[in-house]
Design a protein around this motif. Structure first.
Motif, mmCIF file in Angstrom:
data_model
loop_
_atom_site.group_PDB
_atom_site.id
_atom_site.type_symbol
_atom_site.label_atom_id
_atom_site.label_comp_id
_atom_site.label_asym_id
_atom_site.label_seq_id
_atom_site.Cartn_x
_atom_site.Cartn_y
_atom_site.Cartn_z
ATOM 1 N N SER A 236 0.842 -1.133 -0.056
ATOM 2 C CA SER A 236 0.011 0.198 -0.063
ATOM 3 C C SER A 236 0.938 1.283 -0.151
ATOM 4 C CB SER A 236 -0.831 -0.048 1.390
ATOM 5 O OG SER A 236 -1.782 -0.929 1.079
ATOM 6 N N VAL A 237 0.574 2.352 -0.659
ATOM 7 C CA VAL A 237 1.091 3.500 -1.056
ATOM 8 C C VAL A 237 0.740 4.830 -0.993
ATOM 9 C CG1 VAL A 237 1.116 3.102 -3.655
ATOM 10 C CG2 VAL A 237 3.214 4.154 -2.563
ATOM 11 N N ARG A 238 1.160 5.611 -0.526
ATOM 12 C CA ARG A 238 0.948 7.087 -0.489
ATOM 13 C C ARG A 238 1.943 8.156 -0.818
ATOM 14 N NH1 ARG A 238 -1.188 8.544 5.572
ATOM 15 N NH2 ARG A 238 1.067 8.222 6.664
ATOM 16 N N GLY A 239 1.497 9.260 -1.475
ATOM 17 C CA GLY A 239 2.753 10.112 -1.812
ATOM 18 C C GLY A 239 2.462 11.343 -1.251
ATOM 19 N N ARG A 240 3.229 12.373 -1.130
ATOM 20 C CA ARG A 240 3.020 13.731 -0.939
ATOM 21 C C ARG A 240 4.141 14.732 -1.425
ATOM 22 N NH1 ARG A 240 6.755 14.787 3.608
ATOM 23 N NH2 ARG A 240 7.225 12.674 4.438
ATOM 24 N N ILE A 241 3.702 15.727 -1.649
ATOM 25 C CA ILE A 241 4.775 16.722 -2.343
ATOM 26 C C ILE A 241 5.339 17.763 -1.279
ATOM 27 C CG2 ILE A 241 5.064 18.680 -4.106
ATOM 28 C CD1 ILE A 241 4.433 15.868 -5.112
ATOM 29 N N ASP A 242 6.681 17.617 -0.910
ATOM 30 C CA ASP A 242 7.456 18.247 0.159
ATOM 31 C C ASP A 242 8.395 19.284 -0.561
ATOM 32 O OD1 ASP A 242 8.879 19.369 2.155
ATOM 33 O OD2 ASP A 242 9.674 17.283 2.692
ATOM 34 N N GLY A 243 7.739 20.487 -0.825
ATOM 35 C CA GLY A 243 8.465 21.356 -1.631
ATOM 36 C C GLY A 243 8.625 21.042 -3.237
ATOM 37 N N GLU A 244 9.751 20.784 -3.639
ATOM 38 C CA GLU A 244 9.782 20.284 -4.931
ATOM 39 C C GLU A 244 10.370 18.928 -5.148
ATOM 40 O OE1 GLU A 244 12.935 22.664 -6.884
ATOM 41 O OE2 GLU A 244 11.457 24.399 -6.852
ATOM 42 N N VAL A 245 10.080 18.071 -3.874
ATOM 43 C CA VAL A 245 10.603 16.570 -3.639
ATOM 44 C C VAL A 245 9.248 16.049 -3.348
ATOM 45 C CG1 VAL A 245 11.676 15.077 -2.176
ATOM 46 C CG2 VAL A 245 12.977 17.170 -2.551
#
Length: 342
Positions: A236-245
């Motif tokens: 199971s996966v989730r993503g997030r944007i941390d600035g430009e990363v």
């Protein structure tokens, strides 16, 4: 039948045995030297994970022997100019190859192939490495595009637990998931050479496509984790944007006999438990021309401490073809059979 000649006979008599692109090549082939054979084509099998060219070779004493020339997977070979019709029965082919370490069987790993008309195949063809990134593309979108791996990346030694060390010490090729076409998993899938990698970023989802095994991971940018792909093999996966990363976090992986590392990267398959967790950080470098994927892998069952590494990828044209992998179970299982002599 036209009699093909045998080159480097003394050396060739010391050849043979199996190897595998998904296993440690150096464990099975002597990559420090090459040999040459000439033979008449009996059969050409164009498939993944291993293409196979079967040659009938005439030795100096006039006797004939069948040799198996193992090759890479379909996407790699396509970029080198091969296809299903490259060789026909009866063709005469000169092969430059790496000899096997096993003296009992007539098997080599093919590097270059010269046909009777002078055509040479097997030499690496460069993909388009001059792809320019539009200056208007900024922020996290600079991570998007088609990429080719650069080198193998930084791979720190795994600190194995007692269970991990026991698994390594008792590694058995015959039990490797490679033999049943189970896809390579993280972190190894980031390090495999010669395969392309695609990143697409939408408003609420990131799509990560690995050419090897045609693995498509869909990463939600929402707050809840979702299954990465239909089989569940990538958790199971989730993503997030941390600035430009771009940060991708995954867990709930099923246990796997090669969930942490395959023999080609680690010398033996390293298992993963269902407690494995992975954090990936996607970072743009060199004005968007390089993608660095840093990662941390945790598995308290098989690792005594988290494992960290990275892989750099070079930007290539989005028009560069990506080819179906199409793992063939008969081809994969030939490793278990130690590539029985034809």
């Amino acid at each position: 039948m036209r009699n093909p000649s045998l080159f480097s006979c003394v050396v060739l008599l010391a050849l043979t045995s199996a190897a595998s692109a998904h296993h440690s090549k150096t464990a099975h082939y002597d990559t420090s030297r090459t040999v040459a054979i000439t033979g008449e084509v009996v059969q050409w099998r164009f498939r993944s994970p291993h293409a196979a060219l079967i040659l009938e070779v005439t030795a100096e004493d006039g006797s004939t022997e069948r040799w198996l020339v193992e090759g890479s997977a379909v996407p790699t070979l396509k970029r080198q100019g091969f296809d299903r019709k490259t060789f026909a029965r009866g063709d005469i082919v000169d092969v430059r190859a790496e000899p096997s370490r096993d003296p009992e069987k007539r098997v080599v790993f093919g590097l270059t192939y010269r046909k009777a008309d002078g055509t040479v195949l097997g030499e690496r063809r460069e993909v388009d490495e001059a792809a320019e990134l539009d200056a208007d593309i900024q922020g996290v979108q600079r991570l998007a595009g088609r990429w080719e791996g650069l080198g193998f990346g930084e791979r720190f030694p795994m600190s194995l637990s007692a269970a991990g060390q026991e698994a390594k010490d008792n590694y058995d090729d015959a039990r490797s998931p490679a033999n049943t076409c189970e896809p390579v998993n993280l972190p190894t899938i980031l390090h495999v050479p010669n395969f392309l990698f695609d990143v697409r970023i939408n408003d609420d989802e990131v799509i990560l496509y690995h050419e090897i095994y045609q693995v498509v991971r869909k990463v939600s940018l929402g707050s809840e984790a979702q299954q990465a792909e239909p089989t569940g093999a990538f958790g199971s996966v989730r993503g997030r944007i941390d600035g430009e990363v771009l940060v991708v976090e995954s867990s709930e992986y099923p246990a796997s006999l090669w969930g942490l590392g395959i023999a080609a990267i680690k010398g033996s398959d390293i298992p993963a438990s269902d407690r494995k967790r992975v954090t990936e950080r996607y970072i743009s470098r060199d004005d968007g021309q390089t993608l660095r994927v840093e990662y941390t892998v945790e598995d308290p069952v098989y690792l005594s401490e988290p494992y960290q590494g990275y892989r750099d990828f070079g930007r290539i044209s989005d028009d560069t073809p990506m080819h179906p992998y199409g793992c063939d179970t008969e081809s994969a299982s030939r490793f278990t059979e130690s590539l029985k002599q034809e």
